[in-house]
Design an enzyme around this catalytic site. Structure first.
Site, mmCIF file in Angstrom:
data_model
loop_
_atom_site.group_PDB
_atom_site.id
_atom_site.type_symbol
_atom_site.label_atom_id
_atom_site.label_comp_id
_atom_site.label_asym_id
_atom_site.label_seq_id
_atom_site.Cartn_x
_atom_site.Cartn_y
_atom_site.Cartn_z
ATOM 1 C CD GLU A 53 -2.579 -1.520 0.037
ATOM 2 O OE1 GLU A 53 -3.262 -0.628 -0.498
ATOM 3 O OE2 GLU A 53 -2.463 -2.683 -0.435
ATOM 4 N NE ARG B 222 14.876 8.529 -25.559
ATOM 5 C CZ ARG B 222 14.536 9.639 -26.209
ATOM 6 N NH1 ARG B 222 14.187 10.714 -25.543
ATOM 7 N NH2 ARG B 222 14.539 9.680 -27.525
HETATM 8 N N1 4HQ Z 1 2.746 2.967 -7.614
HETATM 9 N N2 4HQ Z 1 3.533 6.603 -10.522
HETATM 10 C C1 4HQ Z 1 1.852 1.988 -5.539
HETATM 11 C C2 4HQ Z 1 2.297 3.681 -8.723
HETATM 12 C C3 4HQ Z 1 3.050 4.831 -9.288
HETATM 13 C C4 4HQ Z 1 2.562 5.719 -10.280
HETATM 14 C C5 4HQ Z 1 4.042 3.120 -6.987
HETATM 15 C C6 4HQ Z 1 1.886 1.948 -7.056
HETATM 16 C C7 4HQ Z 1 3.973 3.103 -5.459
HETATM 17 C C8 4HQ Z 1 3.163 1.940 -3.521
HETATM 18 N N3 4HQ Z 1 4.280 5.232 -9.001
HETATM 19 N N4 4HQ Z 1 3.184 1.975 -4.969
HETATM 20 N N5 4HQ Z 1 1.379 5.707 -10.872
HETATM 21 O O1 4HQ Z 1 1.236 3.387 -9.220
HETATM 22 O O2 4HQ Z 1 4.560 6.303 -9.739
#
Ligand code: 4HQ
Length: 261
Positions: free
Chosen positions: A119, A157
């Protein structure tokens, strides 16, 4: 430039580091990616790095102590190599990362990226040890690893010497604030369909004009908010007017675009 990544799944980064443009940049020493896992910094005999959320509810939360120790070690390592790194946490609650942000990220000497699982991480860690929170888009990944790889790929890049001159980053669609124009290659006829005649004309000025016009037209059709943000000069406005007139005349889908009068 140097990236230090805190992750429970270092093997995932092989997708980025073992082949392609980024792998070549690493081999040439233009960029470095250092991986470390918070499991190596836990005092727990089971090496656990997560626990149940206070207040109840589903899922687990990554604990403060092992993440803090891993972050501090990463920053100390970078500092010993002469790199002063800020810490970024990848999460859907972060600021959206666009190409302008990627340019800013690539101009720093180093970053520590925190890729969370479950989470997410204990909020106190974000308050104490995270400088920036970044989101790669409005969807939920199963971990921050892919998001960290997206950011590193887009930044590396851009570094001098990574791309050849011909496909240099200056030619990227987003460097101009527009979507890319269409591209064609041999054969000249594919499945009975030809290539826009201007591209075969050898008239380089006309080809450049056509490409800019296509980029403007497609941005207007597909991402009008990008065009509003960017603005247009008089030449571009005329090219887009001509594109829209032609779209209406030919009855293309763009010509009947419902969202714009
Ligand atoms: N997560 N952009 C949940 C993401 C995410 C996003 C990363 C899922 C962190 C705990 N990270 N975890 N969208 O969906 O960066």
């Amino acid at each position: 430039m140097r990236f230090d990544v805190i992750t429970l799944f270092p093997a995932q980064f092989k997708a980025l580091t073992q082949e392609g443009v980024v792998a070549r940049a690493l081999r040439r020493g233009i960029a470095e990616i250092h991986l470390r896992t918070p499991r190596d910094y836990t005092a727990d005999p089971q090496r656990a790095v997560d626990d149940r959320p206070y207040g109840g509810g589903p899922g687990m939360v990554m604990q403060y102590a092992p993440l803090r120790a891993a972050l501090d070690a990463a920053r100390a390592d970078a500092a010993a190599a002469g790199v002063s790194s800020r810490v970024a946490y990848l999460s859907p609650q972060g600021a959206p990362v666009d190409q302008a942000k990627i340019v800013e990220i690539a101009s720093a000497s180093g970053w520590v990226l925190l890729a969370g699982r479950y989470e997410g991480v204990d909020e106190r860690l974000i308050e104490d040890a995270v400088d920036e929170e970044w989101s790669i888009g409005d969807y939920v990944l199963s971990g921050g690893e892919l998001a960290a790889m997206v950011v590193m790929d887009a930044a590396i890049r851009l570094l001098p010497g990574v791309l050849g001159h011909a496909d240099s980053a200056g030619q990227d669609s987003y460097a101009s604030g527009l979507l890319d124009c269409p591209h064609y290659t041999r054969p000249e006829t594919a499945a009975g369909r030809g290539v826009p005649s201007v591209l075969l004309s050898g008239d380089h000025a006309a080809i450049e004009r056509w490409r800019l016009q296509q980029a403007l037209g497609r941005t207007w059709e597909r991402r009008p908010e990008l065009l509003r943000k960017r603005g247009m000069n008089d030449v571009e406005r005329q090219l887009l007017d001509d594109y829209r007139r032609e779209a209406l005349r030919s009855g293309s889908r763009a010509g009947s675009k419902p969202s714009e009068q």
